[in-house]
Design a protein around this motif. Structure first.
Motif, PDB file in Angstrom:
ATOM      1  N   GLN A  53      21.856 -29.205  44.311  1.00 55.03           N
ATOM      2  CA  GLN A  53      21.468 -28.468  43.102  1.00 55.03           C
ATOM      3  C   GLN A  53      21.589 -29.336  41.864  1.00 55.03           C
ATOM      4  OE1 GLN A  53      23.498 -24.741  42.622  1.00 55.03           O
ATOM      5  NE2 GLN A  53      22.692 -24.398  40.568  1.00 55.03           N
ATOM      6  N   ARG A  54      22.694 -30.096  41.753  1.00 54.11           N
ATOM      7  CA  ARG A  54      22.855 -30.969  40.588  1.00 54.11           C
ATOM      8  C   ARG A  54      21.747 -32.017  40.541  1.00 54.11           C
ATOM      9  NH1 ARG A  54      26.715 -27.870  39.729  1.00 54.11           N
ATOM     10  NH2 ARG A  54      24.851 -26.703  39.201  1.00 54.11           N
ATOM     11  N   LEU A  55      21.404 -32.588  41.690  1.00 54.13           N
ATOM     12  CA  LEU A  55      20.353 -33.603  41.721  1.00 54.13           C
ATOM     13  C   LEU A  55      19.013 -33.015  41.308  1.00 54.13           C
ATOM     14  CD1 LEU A  55      21.458 -35.486  44.947  1.00 54.13           C
ATOM     15  CD2 LEU A  55      21.284 -36.491  42.662  1.00 54.13           C
ATOM     16  N   ARG A  56      18.720 -31.797  41.777  1.00 54.53           N
ATOM     17  CA  ARG A  56      17.461 -31.144  41.372  1.00 54.53           C
ATOM     18  C   ARG A  56      17.431 -30.919  39.870  1.00 54.53           C
ATOM     19  NH1 ARG A  56      18.271 -28.045  46.113  1.00 54.53           N
ATOM     20  NH2 ARG A  56      19.153 -26.340  44.862  1.00 54.53           N
ATOM     21  N   GLU A  57      18.547 -30.464  39.314  1.00 52.88           N
ATOM     22  CA  GLU A  57      18.607 -30.198  37.872  1.00 52.88           C
ATOM     23  C   GLU A  57      18.446 -31.487  37.067  1.00 52.88           C
ATOM     24  OE1 GLU A  57      21.642 -26.367  38.323  1.00 52.88           O
ATOM     25  OE2 GLU A  57      22.390 -28.334  37.670  1.00 52.88           O
ATOM     26  N   LEU A  58      19.120 -32.543  37.501  1.00 54.73           N
ATOM     27  CA  LEU A  58      19.033 -33.816  36.796  1.00 54.73           C
ATOM     28  C   LEU A  58      17.639 -34.425  36.920  1.00 54.73           C
ATOM     29  CD1 LEU A  58      22.502 -35.301  37.805  1.00 54.73           C
ATOM     30  CD2 LEU A  58      21.810 -34.537  35.520  1.00 54.73           C
ATOM     31  N   GLU A  59      17.008 -34.201  38.060  1.00 53.06           N
ATOM     32  CA  GLU A  59      15.635 -34.687  38.242  1.00 53.06           C
ATOM     33  C   GLU A  59      14.678 -33.919  37.340  1.00 53.06           C
ATOM     34  OE1 GLU A  59      12.657 -35.885  41.946  1.00 53.06           O
ATOM     35  OE2 GLU A  59      14.407 -34.620  42.316  1.00 53.06           O
ATOM     36  N   THR A  60      14.834 -32.612  37.281  1.00 48.80           N
ATOM     37  CA  THR A  60      13.995 -31.785  36.407  1.00 48.80           C
ATOM     38  C   THR A  60      14.177 -32.183  34.942  1.00 48.80           C
ATOM     39  OG1 THR A  60      14.099 -29.925  37.941  1.00 48.80           O
ATOM     40  CG2 THR A  60      13.522 -29.417  35.657  1.00 48.80           C
ATOM     41  N   ALA A  61      15.407 -32.539  34.574  1.00 49.16           N
ATOM     42  CA  ALA A  61      15.700 -32.916  33.192  1.00 49.16           C
ATOM     43  C   ALA A  61      15.202 -34.315  32.848  1.00 49.16           C
ATOM     44  CB  ALA A  61      17.209 -32.841  32.955  1.00 49.16           C
ATOM     45  N   GLY A  62      14.790 -35.096  33.854  1.00 48.94           N
ATOM     46  CA  GLY A  62      14.311 -36.451  33.596  1.00 48.94           C
ATOM     47  C   GLY A  62      15.409 -37.489  33.525  1.00 48.94           C
ATOM     48  N   VAL A  63      16.606 -37.132  33.998  1.00 47.95           N
ATOM     49  CA  VAL A  63      17.743 -38.052  33.987  1.00 47.95           C
ATOM     50  C   VAL A  63      17.787 -38.871  35.273  1.00 47.95           C
ATOM     51  CG1 VAL A  63      20.269 -38.182  33.885  1.00 47.95           C
ATOM     52  CG2 VAL A  63      19.048 -36.517  32.479  1.00 47.95           C
ATOM     53  N   VAL A  64      17.398 -38.254  36.373  1.00 48.58           N
ATOM     54  CA  VAL A  64      17.411 -38.874  37.703  1.00 48.58           C
ATOM     55  C   VAL A  64      16.023 -38.766  38.310  1.00 48.58           C
ATOM     56  CG1 VAL A  64      18.268 -38.520  40.077  1.00 48.58           C
ATOM     57  CG2 VAL A  64      19.867 -38.491  38.156  1.00 48.58           C
ATOM     58  N   ARG A  65      15.638 -39.724  39.123  1.00 54.19           N
ATOM     59  CA  ARG A  65      14.393 -39.613  39.885  1.00 54.19           C
ATOM     60  C   ARG A  65      14.666 -39.953  41.343  1.00 54.19           C
ATOM     61  NH1 ARG A  65      12.280 -43.955  36.317  1.00 54.19           N
ATOM     62  NH2 ARG A  65      13.254 -45.890  37.028  1.00 54.19           N
ATOM     63  N   ARG A  66      13.781 -39.471  42.206  1.00 50.69           N
ATOM     64  CA  ARG A  66      13.886 -39.722  43.645  1.00 50.69           C
ATOM     65  C   ARG A  66      12.693 -40.563  44.058  1.00 50.69           C
ATOM     66  NH1 ARG A  66      12.359 -36.425  48.405  1.00 50.69           N
ATOM     67  NH2 ARG A  66      13.788 -36.899  50.118  1.00 50.69           N
ATOM     68  N   ARG A  67      12.928 -41.605  44.835  1.00 52.68           N
ATOM     69  CA  ARG A  67      11.822 -42.438  45.289  1.00 52.68           C
ATOM     70  C   ARG A  67      12.142 -43.010  46.659  1.00 52.68           C
ATOM     71  NH1 ARG A  67      12.340 -48.156  44.650  1.00 52.68           N
ATOM     72  NH2 ARG A  67      14.233 -48.753  43.525  1.00 52.68           N
ATOM     73  N   LYS A  68      11.095 -43.459  47.335  1.00 52.10           N
ATOM     74  CA  LYS A  68      11.254 -44.048  48.657  1.00 52.10           C
ATOM     75  C   LYS A  68      11.256 -45.559  48.533  1.00 52.10           C
ATOM     76  CE  LYS A  68       9.625 -43.414  53.401  1.00 52.10           C
ATOM     77  NZ  LYS A  68       8.605 -42.750  54.263  1.00 52.10           N
ATOM     78  N   LEU A  69      12.279 -46.190  49.101  1.00 51.51           N
ATOM     79  CA  LEU A  69      12.356 -47.644  49.066  1.00 51.51           C
ATOM     80  C   LEU A  69      11.268 -48.241  49.953  1.00 51.51           C
ATOM     81  CD1 LEU A  69      16.206 -48.274  49.308  1.00 51.51           C
ATOM     82  CD2 LEU A  69      14.779 -48.316  47.263  1.00 51.51           C
ATOM     83  N   PRO A  70      10.767 -49.411  49.598  1.00 48.22           N
ATOM     84  CA  PRO A  70       9.750 -50.064  50.435  1.00 48.22           C
ATOM     85  C   PRO A  70      10.335 -50.526  51.752  1.00 48.22           C
ATOM     86  CG  PRO A  70      10.461 -51.532  48.667  1.00 48.22           C
ATOM     87  CD  PRO A  70      11.096 -50.200  48.390  1.00 48.22           C
ATOM     88  N   LEU A  71       9.446 -50.836  52.691  1.00 43.28           N
ATOM     89  CA  LEU A  71       9.875 -51.394  53.975  1.00 43.28           C
ATOM     90  C   LEU A  71      10.653 -52.684  53.749  1.00 43.28           C
ATOM     91  CD1 LEU A  71       6.582 -50.806  55.997  1.00 43.28           C
ATOM     92  CD2 LEU A  71       8.736 -49.564  56.274  1.00 43.28           C
ATOM     93  N   PRO A  72      11.641 -53.012  54.570  1.00 41.32           N
ATOM     94  CA  PRO A  72      11.975 -52.343  55.832  1.00 41.32           C
ATOM     95  C   PRO A  72      12.923 -51.144  55.694  1.00 41.32           C
ATOM     96  CG  PRO A  72      13.312 -54.287  55.576  1.00 41.32           C
ATOM     97  CD  PRO A  72      12.398 -54.268  54.382  1.00 41.32           C
ATOM     98  N   ALA A  73      13.446 -50.901  54.481  1.00 41.56           N
ATOM     99  CA  ALA A  73      14.409 -49.796  54.331  1.00 41.56           C
ATOM    100  C   ALA A  73      13.733 -48.443  54.548  1.00 41.56           C
ATOM    101  CB  ALA A  73      15.049 -49.849  52.953  1.00 41.56           C
ATOM    102  N   ALA A  74      12.680 -48.166  53.763  1.00 40.74           N
ATOM    103  CA  ALA A  74      11.881 -46.940  53.893  1.00 40.74           C
ATOM    104  C   ALA A  74      12.741 -45.675  53.905  1.00 40.74           C
ATOM    105  CB  ALA A  74      11.017 -47.008  55.151  1.00 40.74           C
ATOM    106  N   VAL A  75      13.748 -45.629  53.012  1.00 38.23           N
ATOM    107  CA  VAL A  75      14.593 -44.437  52.905  1.00 38.23           C
ATOM    108  C   VAL A  75      14.463 -43.881  51.488  1.00 38.23           C
ATOM    109  CG1 VAL A  75      16.234 -45.176  54.662  1.00 38.23           C
ATOM    110  CG2 VAL A  75      16.629 -45.807  52.269  1.00 38.23           C
TER     111      VAL A  75
END
Length: 209
Positions: A53-75
């Motif tokens: 929930q905190r991560l969603r709120e921080l993402e909505t607020a523009g403080v945090v973002r979620r992204r996928k790392l490039p290969l070979p990590a791809a997480v």
């Protein structure tokens, strides 16, 4: 998200980062991206639901973002936005202020907290490049006569010394002036390179409460 409905900048900031765990999530991301599982490991008192929930709120607020790392990590990882990174001086000042309060827990200091504490406690005036290795993680501390920088990963050049050990043992020596030579002699810590460089760094850290 709840709001104070107050136009003051302090109130508006607390609308975004004032919920429980929010600032600690930001602290954990200050040195770079982390997976959800890493965040949950490093914030063991938080439940997965609350952390999500905190991560969603921080993402909505523009403080945090979620992204996928490039290969070979791809997480998928969470990281601070540029706006979120702007909270670093706030966290450093808050940490400096909070260090005057008594410690009421026996829990071990986390490695990110250790690195942030080094920034708050550094007294300018020396030069040293130290690598800290704890578990499978590596960090670097670069002290200059005017400031200190810390980061995830090894030093850009050859470090003066490499210090290995558990986060609690590193904190005991670096932040609380524990005996470095005794820690090495008993195997609590390992040191490679110039021991004097580590000693110089310790001498330029304010003693932790």
């Amino acid at each position: 998200m709840r709001s104070y409905q107050d136009p003051c900048g302090v109130a508006r900031a607390l609308d975004l980062v004032g919920e429980r765990w929010a600032l600690l999530v930001i602290r954990e991301l200050m040195l770079g991206p982390k997976r959800f599982t890493d965040l949950h490991r490093d914030l063991p008192g938080s439940s997965q639901n609350v952390l999500s929930q905190r991560l969603r709120e921080l993402e909505t607020a523009g403080v945090v973002r979620r992204r996928k790392l490039p290969l070979p990590a791809a997480v998928w990882v969470y990281e601070l936005t540029e706006w979120g990174l702007g909270l670093e001086p706030v966290l450093l000042h808050l940490g400096r202020w909070g260090s005057q309060a008594p410690i009421t827990t026996t829990n071990q200091l986390g490695v990110t907290s250790l690195l942030m504490a080094l920034k708050t406690m550094y007294l300018p005036g020396t030069e040293a490049v130290i690598e800290l290795r704890t578990g499978e993680e590596t960090f670097h501390v670069q002290a200059s006569p005017s400031a200190v920088s810390v980061g995830r990963g090894g030093a850009a050049g050859r470090p003066d010394a490499v210090l290995k050990g558990e986060a609690g043992a590193l904190a005991s020596v670096l932040l609380q002036r524990g005996d470095l030579r005794e820690a090495v002699a008993t195997g609590v810590l390992e040191i490679e390179g110039d021991e004097a460089a580590v000693t110089r760094l310790i001498a330029h850290l304010a003693v932790s409460a």
